[in-house]
Design a protein around this motif. Sequence first.
Motif, PDB file in Angstrom:
ATOM      1  N   ASP A  65       0.805  -1.215   0.000  1.00  0.00           N
ATOM      2  CA  ASP A  65       0.000   0.000   0.000  1.00  0.00           C
ATOM      3  C   ASP A  65       0.846   1.277   0.000  1.00  0.00           C
ATOM      4  O   ASP A  65       0.346   2.361   0.225  1.00  0.00           O
ATOM      5  N   ASP A  66       2.145   1.141  -0.308  1.00  0.00           N
ATOM      6  CA  ASP A  66       3.033   2.304  -0.378  1.00  0.00           C
ATOM      7  C   ASP A  66       3.130   2.898  -1.778  1.00  0.00           C
ATOM      8  O   ASP A  66       3.905   3.812  -2.009  1.00  0.00           O
ATOM      9  N   GLU A  67       2.372   2.355  -2.711  1.00  0.00           N
ATOM     10  CA  GLU A  67       2.229   2.891  -4.067  1.00  0.00           C
ATOM     11  C   GLU A  67       3.498   2.836  -4.913  1.00  0.00           C
ATOM     12  O   GLU A  67       3.658   3.616  -5.839  1.00  0.00           O
ATOM     13  N   PHE A  68       4.398   1.916  -4.614  1.00  0.00           N
ATOM     14  CA  PHE A  68       5.521   1.663  -5.505  1.00  0.00           C
ATOM     15  C   PHE A  68       5.039   0.693  -6.578  1.00  0.00           C
ATOM     16  O   PHE A  68       4.136  -0.109  -6.327  1.00  0.00           O
ATOM     17  N   PRO A  69       5.655   0.721  -7.761  1.00  0.00           N
ATOM     18  CA  PRO A  69       5.308  -0.285  -8.774  1.00  0.00           C
ATOM     19  C   PRO A  69       5.629  -1.691  -8.248  1.00  0.00           C
ATOM     20  O   PRO A  69       6.520  -1.869  -7.417  1.00  0.00           O
ATOM     21  N   ARG A  70       4.920  -2.675  -8.752  1.00  0.00           N
ATOM     22  CA  ARG A  70       5.116  -4.059  -8.319  1.00  0.00           C
ATOM     23  C   ARG A  70       6.432  -4.619  -8.857  1.00  0.00           C
ATOM     24  O   ARG A  70       6.934  -4.170  -9.885  1.00  0.00           O
ATOM     25  N   LYS A  71       6.958  -5.610  -8.147  1.00  0.00           N
ATOM     26  CA  LYS A  71       8.136  -6.330  -8.633  1.00  0.00           C
ATOM     27  C   LYS A  71       7.794  -6.907 -10.000  1.00  0.00           C
ATOM     28  O   LYS A  71       6.654  -7.298 -10.216  1.00  0.00           O
ATOM     29  N   PRO A  72       8.707  -6.931 -10.918  1.00  0.00           N
ATOM     30  CA  PRO A  72      10.151  -6.774 -10.794  1.00  0.00           C
ATOM     31  C   PRO A  72      10.668  -5.350 -10.975  1.00  0.00           C
ATOM     32  O   PRO A  72      11.871  -5.154 -11.053  1.00  0.00           O
ATOM     33  N   ASP A  73       9.779  -4.356 -11.016  1.00  0.00           N
ATOM     34  CA  ASP A  73      10.257  -2.972 -11.066  1.00  0.00           C
ATOM     35  C   ASP A  73      11.151  -2.735  -9.857  1.00  0.00           C
ATOM     36  O   ASP A  73      10.789  -3.082  -8.734  1.00  0.00           O
TER      37      ASP A  73
END
Length: 189
Positions: free
Chosen positions: A119-127
């Motif tokens: 929920d920290d709004e970073f792109p999902r892995k593998p980004d």
Amino acid sequence: MNILWDFDGTLINTYPAYTRILREVLDNRISEAEAFEQLKVSFSHAFEHFQLTDKQIVRVRSEARKLQACGVVPFPGVENVLNHANKNVIMTHKERDDVWDILKYHRMDHFFADMVAGDDEFPRKPDPSSYRNLHEKHQIDLAIGDREIDIIPAKMLGIKTCLFQNHTPGADYYLKSYKDFNASFFSSF
């Protein structure tokens, strides 16, 4: 040694519960082994592989969020590795409150200095964005995960990698069990 950890399937053995949930949503039409194999790639992969409807996906995610901390357990010996690290951080797609509830229940929250959660709004892995964020703040030496998708971002950033209970080629190190961990492992860094 500063370690970046994946959560599900690396620190905490959540896959038996996730496998059960997926099978229930699919009316037990798939085997436990088949569900586990696809979930180990990723939830999204499993959803696509089994052609879940939007309604089924919502149900799986909802049931996964309802998991009680007492219904999942840390992998045996993981606390020994956590104790030997200088600093531990987590990168997970799981929601922050759910992670902290599980860590607190198992008295493991004190091991972790930081976390990037779903929920920290970073792109999902593998980004690699979330890994880069944690690496810039904590100078990560090693990333440990149970899936290839957990080590790809670390490799992009030049961080050493370890796969847990997975022998997919590409990791720098492999651990079958945390019970096999020896403190001399860290001397190679």
